[in-house]
Scaffold this motif. Sequence first.
Motif, PDB file in Angstrom:
ATOM      1  N   THR A  29       9.728 -30.108  -8.950  1.00  0.00           N
ATOM      2  CA  THR A  29       9.455 -28.923  -9.758  1.00  0.00           C
ATOM      3  C   THR A  29       9.536 -27.616  -8.976  1.00  0.00           C
ATOM      4  OG1 THR A  29       7.147 -29.648  -9.524  1.00  0.00           O
ATOM      5  CG2 THR A  29       8.170 -29.906 -11.669  1.00  0.00           C
ATOM      6  N   GLU A  30       9.558 -27.698  -7.674  1.00  0.00           N
ATOM      7  CA  GLU A  30       9.790 -26.514  -6.845  1.00  0.00           C
ATOM      8  C   GLU A  30      10.477 -26.918  -5.554  1.00  0.00           C
ATOM      9  OE1 GLU A  30       6.576 -23.943  -5.732  1.00  0.00           O
ATOM     10  OE2 GLU A  30       5.692 -23.921  -7.739  1.00  0.00           O
ATOM     11  N   THR A  31      11.514 -26.206  -5.197  1.00  0.00           N
ATOM     12  CA  THR A  31      12.070 -26.260  -3.852  1.00  0.00           C
ATOM     13  C   THR A  31      12.947 -25.039  -3.675  1.00  0.00           C
ATOM     14  OG1 THR A  31      13.186 -27.616  -2.176  1.00  0.00           O
ATOM     15  CG2 THR A  31      14.165 -27.591  -4.384  1.00  0.00           C
ATOM     16  N   GLY A  32      13.007 -24.526  -2.475  1.00  0.00           N
ATOM     17  CA  GLY A  32      13.811 -23.341  -2.226  1.00  0.00           C
ATOM     18  C   GLY A  32      13.741 -22.938  -0.774  1.00  0.00           C
ATOM     19  N   TRP A  33      14.349 -21.812  -0.477  1.00  0.00           N
ATOM     20  CA  TRP A  33      14.400 -21.311   0.900  1.00  0.00           C
ATOM     21  C   TRP A  33      14.404 -19.782   0.849  1.00  0.00           C
ATOM     22  CZ3 TRP A  33      15.180 -24.951   4.987  1.00  0.00           C
ATOM     23  CH2 TRP A  33      15.244 -24.387   6.276  1.00  0.00           C
ATOM     24  N   PRO A  34      13.553 -19.120   1.629  1.00  0.00           N
ATOM     25  CA  PRO A  34      13.472 -17.652   1.549  1.00  0.00           C
ATOM     26  C   PRO A  34      14.658 -16.962   2.217  1.00  0.00           C
ATOM     27  CG  PRO A  34      12.019 -18.469   3.267  1.00  0.00           C
ATOM     28  CD  PRO A  34      12.581 -19.690   2.572  1.00  0.00           C
ATOM     29  N   SER A  35      15.084 -15.863   1.619  1.00  0.00           N
ATOM     30  CA  SER A  35      16.200 -15.090   2.171  1.00  0.00           C
ATOM     31  C   SER A  35      15.733 -14.059   3.185  1.00  0.00           C
ATOM     32  CB  SER A  35      16.958 -14.383   1.047  1.00  0.00           C
ATOM     33  OG  SER A  35      16.110 -13.482   0.358  1.00  0.00           O
ATOM     34  N   MET A  36      14.426 -13.932   3.327  1.00  0.00           N
ATOM     35  CA  MET A  36      13.871 -12.986   4.297  1.00  0.00           C
ATOM     36  C   MET A  36      12.473 -13.430   4.671  1.00  0.00           C
ATOM     37  SD  MET A  36      13.193  -8.862   3.856  1.00  0.00           S
ATOM     38  CE  MET A  36      14.882  -8.600   3.310  1.00  0.00           C
ATOM     39  N   GLY A  37      12.087 -13.179   5.911  1.00  0.00           N
ATOM     40  CA  GLY A  37      10.748 -13.534   6.343  1.00  0.00           C
ATOM     41  C   GLY A  37      10.317 -12.689   7.524  1.00  0.00           C
ATOM     42  N   ALA A  38       9.074 -12.841   7.917  1.00  0.00           N
ATOM     43  CA  ALA A  38       8.573 -12.154   9.099  1.00  0.00           C
ATOM     44  C   ALA A  38       9.197 -12.773  10.341  1.00  0.00           C
ATOM     45  CB  ALA A  38       7.053 -12.243   9.154  1.00  0.00           C
ATOM     46  N   GLU A  39       9.007 -12.123  11.484  1.00  0.00           N
ATOM     47  CA  GLU A  39       9.634 -12.577  12.722  1.00  0.00           C
ATOM     48  C   GLU A  39       9.235 -14.000  13.085  1.00  0.00           C
ATOM     49  OE1 GLU A  39       9.899 -11.155  17.425  1.00  0.00           O
ATOM     50  OE2 GLU A  39       9.209  -9.780  15.875  1.00  0.00           O
ATOM     51  N   ASN A  40       7.998 -14.375  12.750  1.00  0.00           N
ATOM     52  CA  ASN A  40       7.537 -15.725  13.100  1.00  0.00           C
ATOM     53  C   ASN A  40       7.931 -16.784  12.070  1.00  0.00           C
ATOM     54  OD1 ASN A  40       5.826 -14.751  11.097  1.00  0.00           O
ATOM     55  ND2 ASN A  40       4.044 -15.866  11.856  1.00  0.00           N
ATOM     56  N   GLU A  41       8.604 -16.380  10.990  1.00  0.00           N
ATOM     57  CA  GLU A  41       9.041 -17.335   9.972  1.00  0.00           C
ATOM     58  C   GLU A  41      10.467 -17.766  10.292  1.00  0.00           C
ATOM     59  OE1 GLU A  41       7.014 -16.675   5.904  1.00  0.00           O
ATOM     60  OE2 GLU A  41       7.662 -14.697   6.554  1.00  0.00           O
ATOM     61  N   ILE A  42      10.553 -18.684  11.219  1.00  0.00           N
ATOM     62  CA  ILE A  42      11.849 -19.106  11.753  1.00  0.00           C
ATOM     63  C   ILE A  42      12.717 -19.719  10.664  1.00  0.00           C
ATOM     64  CG2 ILE A  42      12.960 -20.642  13.428  1.00  0.00           C
ATOM     65  CD1 ILE A  42      10.386 -20.429  15.107  1.00  0.00           C
TER      66      ILE A  42
END
Length: 475
Positions: free
Chosen positions: A270-283
Amino acid sequence: MLCFFQVQSMAYQAFSLLVLLLSAMGFSDAGSIGINYGRVANDLPSPDKVVELLKSIGMEKVKLYDTDATVLTALANSGISVVVALPNELLASAAADQSFADNWVQSNISKFYPETKIEAIAVGNEVFVDPKNTTSYLVPAMKNVHASLVKFNLDSNIKISSPIALSALQNSYPSSAGSFKPALVEPVIKPMLDFLKQTDSYLMVNAYPFFAYSDNSDEISVDYALFKENPGVVDSGSGLKYNSLFEAQIDAVFAAMSALKYDNVKMVVTETGWPSMGAENEIGASEANAASYNGNLVRRVLSGNGTPLRPQDPLNVYLFALFNENQKPGPTSERNYGLFYPNEQKVYNIPLTKEELESGQSTPVNGNTSQVPPTGEVSKTSVGQTWCVANKNAGEKKLQAALDYACGEGEADCSPIQPGAACYSPNTLEAHASYAFNSYYQKKTRGIGTCDFGGAAYVVSQPPRYGNCEFPTGY
């Protein structure tokens, strides 16, 4: 001698016949792609416009996080199937009072059905990690809401379930050792799975390989996390080989259910995805990785194949999410999972339907998307090799500027694309730019960032061919 196109046509006819035979035998089911429509933002388009957007991208399934009347009205007669939700804050009331559940179903479900194609109700969301400790209310609430559906003669058309997070697992590696947390098994997992089995429903699971990769990037290959070509991981317990972290996570849940003797309960992601932007520590949070993950996931799901542990069960997945949501709390990534900006422009371009995939749209390994070169064929895959080609969606101005740079300061070998030379034909900007970009990319030993040109190029894993011009793999 048969020409290439005759052989190709015969192969296609044989394949088409096979598909028809399989269809007649009942093996034609394919996976499905839906999308989560969250609204934790103050800049989103109206629900009416959102429905038009969903139609324009061929999206036939949408999942909501409530039962907002404006949204459900907008979805009426749209042909789009809808999963709605009873929020966590209503679980206690729904669990304690059957009349509350009856009133909720009457006001939020039967009022809109069947004009709005409600196909399931998510009772709560990731309840086991709810800081308000609502776990004990979950199964009683599910049962009461289902009893309400029975009263309104809706139980045969609308399923009841509840999305769980992977944190409900005690073990997830290797997949064959998947198990639920012992503290959850008797109080809630078994009763919930019993209910799902009795009502012929399915388990809802939220799975995010991004989190596992970001926290363990020194141990997990990014290619493995993004469905890219990789050596794979062999499960030491089952001997099954996994080529993606997503499939390994899903099979860990299947294994956990199997350990409790619930092998026949199906699952929907019901949910899956990947962020297109993150903070420096969000590798790993980047536009390219998001496009790779979601684009390759769509291709994987629409193939119709199941996981290594359950190969006969097609995957059914809801991408997270439709929009970037600017008011979501938490890290930067939480606000950047959307496939679209609030102005309805794409964050990145990926295929979402079988029609797009079959028309030639692909998801190259660096995450950008475009069409396979229309004037040439793609030859056999060369394992471990990559090429750089033009992204025609970048526009002529950007392509020309990038081509000028590659042939000038970039010192690409552009002699083959000069008039009269071997690769001058076809005489198109896309073909010439692709050759120049690939020359630069190969000369730079295919280093990271050497096939970008400000978004005018992307990497492919199959050798492109424009006319009779073959692209080199190195210098």
